[in-house]
Scaffold this motif. Structure first.
Motif, PDB file in Angstrom:
ATOM      1  N   TYR A 479       0.870  -1.397  -0.155  1.00  0.00           N
ATOM      2  CA  TYR A 479       0.209   0.073   0.182  1.00  0.00           C
ATOM      3  C   TYR A 479       1.111   0.362   0.394  1.00  0.00           C
ATOM      4  O   TYR A 479       0.217   2.269  -0.424  1.00  0.00           O
ATOM      5  CB  TYR A 479      -0.893   0.463   1.437  1.00  0.00           C
ATOM      6  CG  TYR A 479      -1.889  -1.003   1.445  1.00  0.00           C
ATOM      7  CD1 TYR A 479      -3.206  -0.814  -0.230  1.00  0.00           C
ATOM      8  CD2 TYR A 479      -1.941  -1.520   2.170  1.00  0.00           C
ATOM      9  CE1 TYR A 479      -4.731  -1.388   0.325  1.00  0.00           C
ATOM     10  CE2 TYR A 479      -3.324  -2.871   2.211  1.00  0.00           C
ATOM     11  CZ  TYR A 479      -3.712  -2.609   1.003  1.00  0.00           C
ATOM     12  OH  TYR A 479      -4.675  -3.720   1.073  1.00  0.00           O
ATOM     13  N   SER A1325      -4.581  -0.293  -7.124  1.00  0.00           N
ATOM     14  CA  SER A1325      -4.994  -0.870  -5.617  1.00  0.00           C
ATOM     15  C   SER A1325      -4.856  -2.528  -5.650  1.00  0.00           C
ATOM     16  O   SER A1325      -5.065  -3.025  -6.410  1.00  0.00           O
ATOM     17  CB  SER A1325      -5.788  -0.446  -5.117  1.00  0.00           C
ATOM     18  OG  SER A1325      -6.408   0.855  -5.107  1.00  0.00           O
ATOM     19  N   ALA A1397      -8.911  -0.021  -0.925  1.00  0.00           N
ATOM     20  CA  ALA A1397      -8.901  -0.285  -2.800  1.00  0.00           C
ATOM     21  C   ALA A1397     -10.012   0.614  -3.400  1.00  0.00           C
ATOM     22  O   ALA A1397      -9.840   1.383  -3.529  1.00  0.00           O
ATOM     23  CB  ALA A1397      -8.868  -1.110  -2.841  1.00  0.00           C
ATOM     24  N   ARG A1400      -9.378   4.222  -2.842  1.00  0.00           N
ATOM     25  CA  ARG A1400      -7.713   4.835  -3.061  1.00  0.00           C
ATOM     26  C   ARG A1400      -8.275   5.534  -4.752  1.00  0.00           C
ATOM     27  O   ARG A1400      -7.378   5.946  -5.324  1.00  0.00           O
ATOM     28  CB  ARG A1400      -7.090   3.843  -3.217  1.00  0.00           C
ATOM     29  CG  ARG A1400      -6.537   3.850  -2.025  1.00  0.00           C
ATOM     30  CD  ARG A1400      -4.562   3.099  -2.833  1.00  0.00           C
ATOM     31  NE  ARG A1400      -3.422   3.381  -1.989  1.00  0.00           N
ATOM     32  CZ  ARG A1400      -2.114   2.615  -1.747  1.00  0.00           C
ATOM     33  NH1 ARG A1400      -2.197   2.332  -2.791  1.00  0.00           N
ATOM     34  NH2 ARG A1400      -1.718   3.058  -0.888  1.00  0.00           N
ATOM     35  N   LYS A1401      -9.366   4.768  -5.016  1.00  0.00           N
ATOM     36  CA  LYS A1401      -9.679   4.740  -6.027  1.00  0.00           C
ATOM     37  C   LYS A1401      -8.505   5.005  -7.267  1.00  0.00           C
ATOM     38  O   LYS A1401      -8.537   5.667  -8.757  1.00  0.00           O
ATOM     39  CB  LYS A1401     -10.461   6.840  -6.357  1.00  0.00           C
ATOM     40  CG  LYS A1401     -11.533   6.884  -5.465  1.00  0.00           C
ATOM     41  CD  LYS A1401     -12.711   7.506  -6.063  1.00  0.00           C
ATOM     42  CE  LYS A1401     -13.335   7.717  -5.081  1.00  0.00           C
ATOM     43  NZ  LYS A1401     -13.473   7.673  -3.635  1.00  0.00           N
ATOM     44  N   SER A1402      -7.823   3.654  -7.661  1.00  0.00           N
ATOM     45  CA  SER A1402      -7.057   4.236  -8.475  1.00  0.00           C
ATOM     46  C   SER A1402      -7.315   2.817  -9.889  1.00  0.00           C
ATOM     47  O   SER A1402      -8.008   2.290  -9.842  1.00  0.00           O
ATOM     48  CB  SER A1402      -5.438   3.303  -7.920  1.00  0.00           C
ATOM     49  OG  SER A1402      -6.243   2.067  -7.215  1.00  0.00           O
ATOM     50  N   LEU A1405      -6.677  -1.923 -10.345  1.00  0.00           N
ATOM     51  CA  LEU A1405      -7.004  -2.552  -8.869  1.00  0.00           C
ATOM     52  C   LEU A1405      -6.926  -4.412  -8.827  1.00  0.00           C
ATOM     53  O   LEU A1405      -6.380  -5.032  -9.957  1.00  0.00           O
ATOM     54  CB  LEU A1405      -8.411  -2.525  -8.700  1.00  0.00           C
ATOM     55  CG  LEU A1405      -9.123  -3.627  -7.859  1.00  0.00           C
ATOM     56  CD1 LEU A1405      -8.503  -3.092  -6.572  1.00  0.00           C
ATOM     57  CD2 LEU A1405     -10.632  -3.603  -7.756  1.00  0.00           C
ATOM     58  N   PHE A1431     -15.958   0.425 -10.294  1.00  0.00           N
ATOM     59  CA  PHE A1431     -14.891  -0.389 -11.057  1.00  0.00           C
ATOM     60  C   PHE A1431     -14.558   0.101 -12.623  1.00  0.00           C
ATOM     61  O   PHE A1431     -14.426  -1.242 -13.461  1.00  0.00           O
ATOM     62  CB  PHE A1431     -14.395  -1.570 -10.622  1.00  0.00           C
ATOM     63  CG  PHE A1431     -14.232  -0.907  -9.042  1.00  0.00           C
ATOM     64  CD1 PHE A1431     -13.299  -1.163  -8.775  1.00  0.00           C
ATOM     65  CD2 PHE A1431     -14.870  -1.834  -8.053  1.00  0.00           C
ATOM     66  CE1 PHE A1431     -12.672  -0.979  -7.438  1.00  0.00           C
ATOM     67  CE2 PHE A1431     -14.482  -2.018  -6.486  1.00  0.00           C
ATOM     68  CZ  PHE A1431     -13.195  -1.414  -6.689  1.00  0.00           C
ATOM     69  N   VAL A1434     -11.810   0.710 -14.167  1.00  0.00           N
ATOM     70  CA  VAL A1434     -10.408  -0.322 -13.873  1.00  0.00           C
ATOM     71  C   VAL A1434      -9.636  -0.994 -14.543  1.00  0.00           C
ATOM     72  O   VAL A1434     -11.049  -2.281 -14.850  1.00  0.00           O
ATOM     73  CB  VAL A1434     -10.565   0.355 -12.510  1.00  0.00           C
ATOM     74  CG1 VAL A1434      -8.985  -0.777 -11.435  1.00  0.00           C
ATOM     75  CG2 VAL A1434     -11.301   0.820 -11.597  1.00  0.00           C
ATOM     76  N   MET A1436      -8.648  -4.574 -14.554  1.00  0.00           N
ATOM     77  CA  MET A1436      -8.542  -5.423 -12.534  1.00  0.00           C
ATOM     78  C   MET A1436      -7.806  -6.529 -13.079  1.00  0.00           C
ATOM     79  O   MET A1436      -7.893  -7.281 -14.505  1.00  0.00           O
ATOM     80  CB  MET A1436     -10.100  -5.192 -12.623  1.00  0.00           C
ATOM     81  CG  MET A1436     -10.563  -5.245 -11.100  1.00  0.00           C
ATOM     82  SD  MET A1436     -11.882  -5.431 -11.108  1.00  0.00           S
ATOM     83  CE  MET A1436     -12.870  -4.600  -9.776  1.00  0.00           C
TER      84      MET A1436
END
Length: 1487
Positions: A479, A1325, A1397, A1400-1402, A1405, A1431, A1434, A1436
């Motif tokens: 993290y 994340s 996670a 964080r809104k990355s 993921l 998501f 994102v 993933m």
């Protein structure tokens, strides 16, 4: 003196009893010698020898003796017999010739004494292993007595007694030859030692065969010292402990005492005996040490008297006899030597007691920790480790110096009696000042105590944070939270701990200067009063013995302040330990365990819970589980289902006995084995982890490996099942940990096997295999009672009974058909809801009715047939699987549990570089100032004493105390400035140097450890790192400054002493180079051994903590398997290993001191003798002799302290060396690369692997081999593959936890291997496989960096279905989280990681088995979140064992042994019937 006629003395000169002779100079009367001295001595020895002969003949057995040993015995007896003959002849001669002896008794008694020596020598030789102490004492004392008698006979009446005299001498000589032979002992060849039960490699303790002289001089250490000077000593060279010092016996003693008494009294009862004896030795030594100034005074008076009698310097008749002077010098030597022997016997006993106290305490603390209840465990494991490392050690230190609390006041009393003798009443002015100073001391001590307690709390706080940080280091790195944690720790360290340390430093330096000033003030006031009030002049023979006494006073007073601190610390520790020992224990009757008398048959009841009500804490408002009724029979498979937090794991804990039973009863027949939800893996080999202290049964072990599908994993490990696993199994994947934990439960072959969600962490086909081979109706365990907690509905069909829990209550239980027939049942709804998405194993139970293991697995029918036959064959054999038996203990020397890497330990001298770096960390200017201040303070002190000498001479010439003022003023000012300077020096080193170095070293080490790569933590047990942060940091904080200032101070004192003597008696300087050479030789000899011993001690101490913290992590497993005794024995073995290294490391100091002091005593003797020779030949001045001798009396102690302090510095600087070793740890890549780190990146989330390969460590094989693939932005990728195929490694590679061996990864066009780790890790994340929690609040757990608003956190909690749970807690987001998150269920912890996670809104993921620990309902909810709008944009990566969770991915990646096997969309892969993915899906019932 009138005597009864029987005692009348026939002395021709009529001197009668005397005892001092009137006729001869410096002699005793014959009546006294022959009437009292000799017969008294002989009678005493006859008595003692008779007792000893009786004891030997009745209580001991004969031992085997070699031929050489028998020859030595024969020689001893021959010489003794000759002595008896000579003595008898002498007696006969006196009786026959009627010689005019004053008494006949001593001659008769001598014959009797020699005759009793014969059986004593014989029995002692055959029945014990050492020389007879009585013989060793008898001959030297008797020789001294005969010398006195011989001198009297020689002077008074030699012609009459010539023959008697010669026979007496012959007897004595023969006796001394037999004494020489007795010193050799009785052990000469291997057959003289009894057979040891310890087997090979056991080095026997030399104390078992050491004789009295060897014990007195620590000669038994010499062989080790010789070895140490030649080569580096290793653990195998060290002698074993004496049996009564082994920790199993020490622990038992303390346990027994604790049954009836409090901790302090129990310690006294268990280990107080030798300590009380040490106290008596110390008192005797104190008396002797105050005899020295009196002897000095006697010598100076003798010199004055001799000078007045011989004014011309020639030895004319009259005046004192020259013999008297030499006798006084000899007496000084004997007194000093006796003092040395007593002092070091006292020290040795104190240190041994300290060692016993620590071993006993560690043993008791460990045993207590194994029975702590959940309430008792409220003190986190960091604190419990502190009790063991800090508090037990404090009590050990207290034992070393605690007796000064008795001896100090005694020494002070003696000093005042002696001073009164010399100065009269004025001495009591000094007493007044001393008495006044004591409340001052207690006041400062009280302040110091407060600060020390504060310091302990801060240290505890920091250790706790540190241990948590190390436990969760992987999450912290993933993290990118390092900075948040470093800030937390540095706040405690720099703002709390060091601030307090500065205050402690100031108080300590005040204390020190106060105690060095008081004796000077006492001397000044006493002399001033004496000079002003007394009529007799203050001359040298008064001033110097007084000064010598004041110097003696300095030690008890200075030590007194240290001891008060020690006592205070010890009391604090005793209270902490008592609190801990009173802590709440597990309820002993939480369950009734019945050992079945006969073997249980299938169908017998193994477990029955009736109306059970259980809670975790004593004062819980409502029980965690209530109204629990269930039975489990042998051969049953019981499934426990329920939502997250329904109490499934609590039910298991209740069965294992970890919870409090409030009501109802739990009855258990036979033994339990247990595989917990979070597998506990010890840092040992894989085999040790599975076999778990049971005997190794190869055939069954191999069956277990096959059944648990561990073969392919072991094939990939460097040493197969002998591969070392790091602490907590850090080097294994989650699935491997789960299966090793399962294998352990299977291998134990217990009557009841409890498996807490073991299938969650493995992929579906492995789960299938494990279920069929281990748990199912045809598995290895099929004849055992088994309880399986599960969230999957895969194998429910094959369970004999299903229990469904909700909120701690059994909602329903029954067979599968009973529950599914009822359409209202929870189970029916569950299966209905998830039937088509069955998470692994067989397809919807409603469609196929399969009772045998599913035939649509990967294997074709033929293979299955073989499989089943194999299983059947196993079933036949199963009847013969006997219960596992515990193994016997290995010897103490073996490494108790193989630590993954050997602890780094330097050899040889500590490098100068280490000292320089320490000084640099502190401050060079500070050190220079400190040295200057100390030096000047010593010079001033010598000037003060010289003033006194001048004053004394002035008074002698003037014959009275005239002109006092000038001398007093000069003496007072010089003394004062000396005190002020030494105080300044103390402040400089404590406040300026010590604290700066402490801060720098700790901070640098912390940064270095935080920047170390993951591999470092995998190979280093946390206990070892914690040891550096607690023990070694403590040394740098509080001990180093003290020992360094000691060395500098003692060095200057020594230089001054040598200077004074050399200046006054220049011929003394001839001896200086010789002495210096000798001391340096001894130093080298000593330091070489002492240093290695200290290092061995430090290195063997770590495993105690490592084992301890490891055991604390696995308490529930240890208790479930009922292996407390095995773990206790192992702990005892770790302690013994440490004691084996510790004992020689203290004895080596005694060895040194005895030798150095002996040489020092010789110096005094030589100086005194030379002074006397000069006196008799040319005449010498008493003042000068006094000045020199009073300094010479100090040489021994100063030189001794110098060697000791130097070695102490060297031993303690090892801590700096170890810290510097950590400071230089190889760091991972840079956290930030200025100018290259991208900002607001990644924007799209496109990931590309280009020819990527990697390995965990340079010495291991590749785990990913040539991976090339491109993942588009917003793509959802599922990753599947067998356990250990490299799925988690792929993710770790993304985070650069492991660096590439070749190739690279590109995210949104940025090559990740060029940017800083912080930038990379904060951009991605992860929801990891093992959810890590920290002690603190829920808010701190979700967002440790404090970067987000509460509103955002609540949204995240809502999205991951935790909002209700958090709102239900009284404190909401500030609700406390226990260490390791133990206050939440595994599922809740995993959901919390989701919240991290979401927050964080990355753009990227990573989900690593993110839903393995949650039930199907929650899983469904999570899947919805993942596929939901949050998501959508994102990219993933999902690793999953439940295939249904990735069926809707855009593409699926199938890995096999680190290579890409398939990579395509799910429909395409499903269309290919030969694809690996298809076979996996088919097995999961999804095809």
């Amino acid at each position: 003196m009138v005597m009864p006629p029987a005692m009348a003395c026939k002395d021709p000169y009529g001197e009668q009893w005397g005892p001092i002779s009137r006729l001869r100079d410096f002699d005793l009367t014959p009546c006294f010698e022959e009437g009292l001295l000799l017969p008294g001595l002989l009678a005493l020895f006859i008595l003692l020898q008779t007792f000893r002969v009786y004891a030997l003949s009745s209580k001991f057995k004969n031992l085997e003796r070699s031929r050489k040993s028998v020859w030595v015995l024969k020689s001893k007896l021959i010489f003794l017999t000759l002595a008896v003959i000579a003595s008898t002849a002498n007696l006969g001669l006196i009786i026959v010739t009627k010689r005019p002896v004053t008494f006949i008794q001593p001659y008769i008694l001598e014959v009797i004494a020699l005759i009793t020596l014969l059986p004593l020598t014989y029995l002692n030789h055959y029945r014990t292993r050492t020389s007879s102490s009585l013989v060793l004492l008898f001959w030297p004392t008797y020789t001294l007595a005969i010398l006195v008698w011989g001198r009297t006979t020689w002077i008074s009446n030699f012609s009459v007694f010539r023959l008697v005299f010669h026979l007496k001498n012959a007897t004595l000589l023969l006796g001394l030859v037999s004494l020489g032979l007795e010193c050799l002992g009785s052990t000469f060849a291997p057959e003289d030692t009894p057979k040891s039960e310890h087997g090979e490699g056991h080095v026997e303790s030399p104390l078992l065969t050491a004789n009295l002289y060897s014990i007195w001089t620590f000669g038994w250490m010499s062989s080790l010292m010789q070895k140490g000077a030649k080569t580096y000593i290793t653990e195998d060279d060290l002698p074993s402990l004496v049996p009564q010092d082994e920790s199993v016996n020490l622990g038992k003693k303390l346990q027994d005492a604790l049954k009836t008494k409090g901790l302090f009294k129990a310690l006294c009862v268990a280990y107080g005996g030798p300590y009380a004896f040490a106290a008596s030795l110390k008192i005797a030594q104190d008396c002797l040490s105050f005899l020295q100034p009196q002897l000095l005074r006697w010598l100076l008076q003798y010199i004055s008297a001799f000078q007045s009698a011989h004014p011309d310097g020639l030895a004319s008749r009259g005046g004192p006899s020259p013999t008297q002077g030499f006798a006084i010098a000899a007496l000084m030597f004997v007194a000093a030597t006796t003092q040395t022997i007593l002092l070091h016997q006292y020290f040795q006993r104190c240190f041994e007691t300290g060692m016993r106290v620590r071993a006993g305490l560690v043993s008791v603390i460990y045993q207590k920790a194994l029975v702590l209840s959940n309430d008792g465990r409220g003190s986190a494991s960091g604190d419990i480790v502190n009790l063991m490392s800090v508090d037990a050690t404090r009590l050990q230190d207290f034992c070393a110096y605690g007796l000064i609390a008795i001896s100090g006041p005694f020494q002070i009393t003696l000093a005042f009696i002696s001073l009164y003798n010399i100065l009269g009443w004025p001495a009591f002015v000094g007493v007044g000042i001393m008495i006044f100073s004591i409340p001052l001391n207690t006041f400062i001590a009280r302040i110091l105590k407060k600060m020390q307690q504060e310091q302990m709390k801060n240290r505890d706080k920091r250790t706790k944070l540190m241990s948590e940080l190390l436990a969760n280091i992987k999450s912290i790195k993933l993290y990118a939270w390092e900075n948040a944690f470093i800030r937390k720790i540095l706040f405690v360290r720099n703002d709390l701990e060091l601030k307090n340390l500065r205050k402690i430093g100031i108080a300590t330096s005040l204390n020190t200067s106060l105690w060095s000033g008081i004796p000077l003030l006492v001397a000044f006031s006493s002399f001033a009063t004496a000079a002003l009030t007394s009529d007799s002049p203050l001359t040298s023979d008064k001033i110097f013995p007084s000064i010598s006494l004041f110097m003696l006073l300095q030690f008890p007073l200075a030590m007194f302040s240290q001891v008060t601190t020690n006592i205070i610390e010890a009391l604090v520790s005793i209270n902490r330990l008592s609190e801990f020992l009173k802590a709440d224990e597990l309820q002993p009757d939480a369950r009734r365990v019945i050992e079945p008398s006969k073997r249980l048959e299938v169908g017998d009841e193994v477990l029955a819970i009736t109306n059970g009500e259980f809670s975790w804490t004593r004062d819980a408002i409502s029980p965690t589980l209530e109204d629990i009724n269930m039975t489990v029979k042998k051969g049953d498979l019981v499934g426990i289902l329920g939502r997250v937090g329904a109490g499934k794991s609590s039910l298991v804990s209740a069965i294992v006995g970890d919870m409090r039973r409030e009501d109802g009863e739990v009855k258990l027949s036979g033994s339990i084995s247990y595989a917990p939800q979070n597998p506990w893996i010890m840092s040992a080999t894989v085999r040790d982890n599975i076999v778990f202290s049971y005997e190794y049964d190869e055939a069954f072990y191999n069956l277990v490996l096959d059944a648990c599908a561990l073969r392919p994993d072991l094939a990939l490990m460097p040493n197969g099942d002998m591969t070392e696993v790091g602490e907590k199994g850090i080097t294994l994947s989650g699935g491997q940990r789960a299966r090793i934990s399962l294998a352990r439960a299977v291998y134990a072959r217990a009557d009841l096997v409890i498996l807490d969600d073991v299938l969650a962490a493995v992929d579906s086909h492995v789960a299938r295999h494990v279920f069929d081979q281990v748990i199912g109706p045809y598995g290895l365990l099929s004849t055992k009672a088994r309880i399986l907690v599960t969230n999957s509905i895969a194998f429910l069909k094959q369970f004999d009974k299903i229990v469904y829990l909700r909120r701690g209550v059994i909602l329903e239980q029954g067979t599968y058909t009973e529950l599914t027939d009822n359409t209202e049942s929870e189970l029916y709804k569950l299966i209905k809801g998830h039937g088509s998405l069955s998470s692994s194993g067989i397809a919807t139970p409603f469609l196929t009715d399969i009772s045998t293991p599913s035939s649509n697995t990967v294997v074709d029918a033929g293979e299955l047939q073989q499989n089943l036959e194999g299983v059947n064959e196993k079933l036949q054999r199963k009847q013969s699987f006997t219960k596992a038996r515990l193994t016997t203990e290995p010897p103490t020397r073996t490494e108790s549990s193989g630590v993954v890497t050997k602890e780094h330990s330097e050899q040889g001298r500590v490098k100068t570089d280490v000292y320089l770096q320490y000084v640099e960390a502190a401050s060079k200017v500070g050190f220079v100032l400190f040295i200057v201040a100390t030096c000047v303070s010593q010079i001033v002190s010598v000037m003060a004493n010289n003033t006194l000498r001048g004053w004394g001479e002035h008074n002698r010439e003037a014959g009275g105390n005239k002109g006092v003022g000038r001398y007093l003023l000069q003496y007072g000012l010089l003394s004062l400035s000396s005190v002020l300077l030494s105080g300044a020096a103390a402040v400089i080193i404590w406040v300026f140097c010590s604290i700066r170095s402490a801060r720098r070293l700790h901070d640098n080490m912390l940064y270095a450890v935080m920047r170390a790569p993951m591999t470092f933590f995998e190979q280093t047990p946390t206990g070892r790192i914690l040891n550096l942060f607690s023990r070694d940091t403590y040394v740098v904080d509080q001990i180093l400054a003290r020992v360094i200032s000691n060395v500098v101070r003692t060095l200057f004192t020594t230089v001054m002493i040598v200077g004074v003597i050399g200046f006054s008696f220049p011929w003394f300087l001839i001896a200086v180079p010789l002495l210096t050479w000798f001391y340096l030789r001894v130093m080298v000899y000593y330091l070489a051994t002492s240093r290695e011993l200290k290092r061995l001690d430090a290195v063997s101490r770590s495993p105690i903590f490592a084992w301890f913290s490891e055991s604390l992590n696995g308490l529930s497993t240890i208790r479930a398997f009922s292996q407390q005794s095995v773990f206790i024995a192992n702990n005892e073995r770790c302690v013994d290993r440490n004691q084996i290294c510790y004992l020689p490391s203290i004895s080596v100091n005694r060895w040194l001191a005895v030798r150095l002091e002996f040489v020092g005593n010789t110096i005094i003797f030589v100086a005194a003798t030379l002074a006397l020779v000069a006196l008799i030949t040319t005449g010498v001045d008493a003042g000068l002799v006094g000045f020199v001798l009073s300094y010479a009396l100090n040489t021994t102690s100063s030189l001794n302290w110098l060697v000791r302090s130097m070695s102490e510095v060297e031993q303690n600087i090892v801590s700096v060396e170890r810290i510097l070793h950590y400071v230089k740890l190889e760091p991972e890549a840079a956290a930030e690369v200025p100018g290259i780190d991208p900002i607001d990146w990644p924007t799209a989330g496109e990931v590309e692997f280009r020819g990527y390969s990697t390995r965990y460590r340079a010495d291991l094989d590749l785990v990913l081999k040539n991976i090339s693939m491109k993942i588009n932005a917003r793509e959802k990728i599922g990753i599947v593959g067998r356990t250990g195929s490299g799925k988690s490694s792929l993710l770790l590679a993304l985070f650069r936890i492991i660096e590439p061996a070749s190739g690279t990864i590109v995210i949104d066009g940025v090559d990740v291997s060029n940017i800083g780790l912080h930038a990379l890790r904060s951009a991605i994340s992860i929801v990891p496989q093992s959810p890590d929690m920290f002690e603190g609040t829920i808010r701190e757990n979700i967002d440790p960096t404090g970067a987000y608003q509460d509103a955002d956190i609540w949204v995240a909690l809502e999205q991951c279905h935790l909002r209700e749970f958090v709102e239900s807690l009284p404190e909401g987001l500030d609700a406390p989280v226990r260490e390791g998150g133990s206050s939440m269920s595994a599922g809740q912890r995993q959901l919390l990681c989701f919240a991290r996670a979401l927050l964080r809104k990355s753009k990227i993921l990573v989900l690593d088995e993110a839903t393995s620990a949650v039930d199907l309902e929650t899983d469904k909810a999570i899947q919805e979140i993942i596929r939901g709008p949050q998501f959508k944009d994102v990219t993933m990566f999902t690793i999953a064992h439940r295939l249904n969770t990735i069926m809707e991915s855009d593409r699926v990646l199938v890995l096999e042994a680190g290579k890409i096997l398939e990579f395509d969309t799910p429909p395409n892969l499903m269309a290919k019937k030969d694809s690996s993915f298809y076979s996996l899906a088919k097995e999961a019932g999804l095809a």
